[in-house]
Design a protein around this motif. Sequence first.
Motif, PDB file in Angstrom:
ATOM      1  N   PRO A  58       0.709  -1.276   0.200  1.00 35.45           N
ATOM      2  CA  PRO A  58      -0.062   0.053   0.016  1.00 35.45           C
ATOM      3  C   PRO A  58       0.765   1.313  -0.033  1.00 35.45           C
ATOM      4  O   PRO A  58       0.325   2.369  -0.389  1.00 35.45           O
ATOM      5  CB  PRO A  58      -0.791  -0.138   1.482  1.00 35.45           C
ATOM      6  N   LEU A  59       2.335   1.073   0.439  1.00 39.15           N
ATOM      7  CA  LEU A  59       3.027   2.155   0.294  1.00 39.15           C
ATOM      8  C   LEU A  59       2.955   2.912  -1.196  1.00 39.15           C
ATOM      9  O   LEU A  59       3.059   4.180  -1.104  1.00 39.15           O
ATOM     10  CB  LEU A  59       4.611   1.981   0.664  1.00 39.15           C
ATOM     11  N   LEU A  60       2.876   2.018  -2.219  1.00 38.90           N
ATOM     12  CA  LEU A  60       2.894   2.431  -3.579  1.00 38.90           C
ATOM     13  C   LEU A  60       1.519   3.383  -3.942  1.00 38.90           C
ATOM     14  O   LEU A  60       1.822   4.262  -4.831  1.00 38.90           O
ATOM     15  CB  LEU A  60       3.211   1.294  -4.232  1.00 38.90           C
ATOM     16  N   ARG A  61       0.589   2.953  -3.179  1.00 38.25           N
ATOM     17  CA  ARG A  61      -0.708   3.449  -3.618  1.00 38.25           C
ATOM     18  C   ARG A  61      -1.157   4.459  -2.978  1.00 38.25           C
ATOM     19  O   ARG A  61      -1.646   5.726  -3.144  1.00 38.25           O
ATOM     20  CB  ARG A  61      -1.812   2.359  -3.735  1.00 38.25           C
ATOM     21  N   TRP A  62      -0.866   4.449  -1.519  1.00 37.85           N
ATOM     22  CA  TRP A  62      -1.278   5.468  -0.785  1.00 37.85           C
ATOM     23  C   TRP A  62       0.031   6.129   0.483  1.00 37.85           C
ATOM     24  O   TRP A  62      -0.531   7.029   0.891  1.00 37.85           O
ATOM     25  CB  TRP A  62      -2.317   4.924   0.279  1.00 37.85           C
ATOM     26  N   GLY A  63       1.002   5.537   0.002  1.00 33.59           N
ATOM     27  CA  GLY A  63       2.033   6.143   0.901  1.00 33.59           C
ATOM     28  C   GLY A  63       2.148   5.917   2.445  1.00 33.59           C
ATOM     29  O   GLY A  63       2.786   6.328   3.167  1.00 33.59           O
ATOM     30  N   ARG A  64       1.335   4.874   2.709  1.00 28.84           N
ATOM     31  CA  ARG A  64       1.332   4.254   4.008  1.00 28.84           C
ATOM     32  C   ARG A  64       1.258   2.661   3.940  1.00 28.84           C
ATOM     33  O   ARG A  64       0.676   2.045   3.213  1.00 28.84           O
ATOM     34  CB  ARG A  64       0.005   4.668   4.799  1.00 28.84           C
ATOM     35  N   ARG A  65       1.984   1.953   4.887  1.00 27.79           N
ATOM     36  CA  ARG A  65       1.610   0.595   5.258  1.00 27.79           C
ATOM     37  C   ARG A  65       0.404   0.506   5.471  1.00 27.79           C
ATOM     38  O   ARG A  65      -0.436   1.179   5.807  1.00 27.79           O
ATOM     39  CB  ARG A  65       2.454   0.029   6.199  1.00 27.79           C
ATOM     40  N   PHE A  66      -0.114  -0.892   5.459  1.00 26.42           N
ATOM     41  CA  PHE A  66      -1.502  -1.377   5.435  1.00 26.42           C
ATOM     42  C   PHE A  66      -1.941  -1.130   6.765  1.00 26.42           C
ATOM     43  O   PHE A  66      -2.910  -0.642   7.145  1.00 26.42           O
ATOM     44  CB  PHE A  66      -1.737  -2.887   5.214  1.00 26.42           C
ATOM     45  N   ARG A  67      -1.069  -1.360   7.809  1.00 23.03           N
ATOM     46  CA  ARG A  67      -1.359  -1.317   9.287  1.00 23.03           C
ATOM     47  C   ARG A  67      -1.570   0.253   9.749  1.00 23.03           C
ATOM     48  O   ARG A  67      -2.196   0.564  10.692  1.00 23.03           O
ATOM     49  CB  ARG A  67      -0.255  -1.636  10.241  1.00 23.03           C
TER      50      ARG A  67
END
Length: 115
Positions: free
Chosen positions: A58-67
């Motif tokens: 998710p870092l690639l999509r939203w700039g954050r880890r899933f957690r």
Amino acid sequence: MIAAAVRAILARTAPPATASRDVVEADVATLVAQQIAAMPTFLRLPYRAGLTCFDALPLLRWGRRFRDLDPPRRDAWITAWDESRIGATHSFVKLIRSCTLLAWFDDPRVTSTSA
């Protein structure tokens, strides 16, 4: 990371919240982590690799880890993996969801309130 995945899966599939839901969710996350730790190496290593990818991508999509995602984005990420044409992602979600739901519905605090 496991606690975040458990919470997101339960938000989608488990019965409505109860007074002790947070406590039960934490216990379910602990049990899922223990199940993973108890797996033989040939199963545990790919499962942990899947968890790492699931958390980091998710870092690639939203700039954050899933957690670190908010609940709607967590749900969107689970849906994306669950509905993916890539068999491994769908299988991974199915695996963690089944472990989570098994632990949830095996908990006497859940079964006593749903009876």
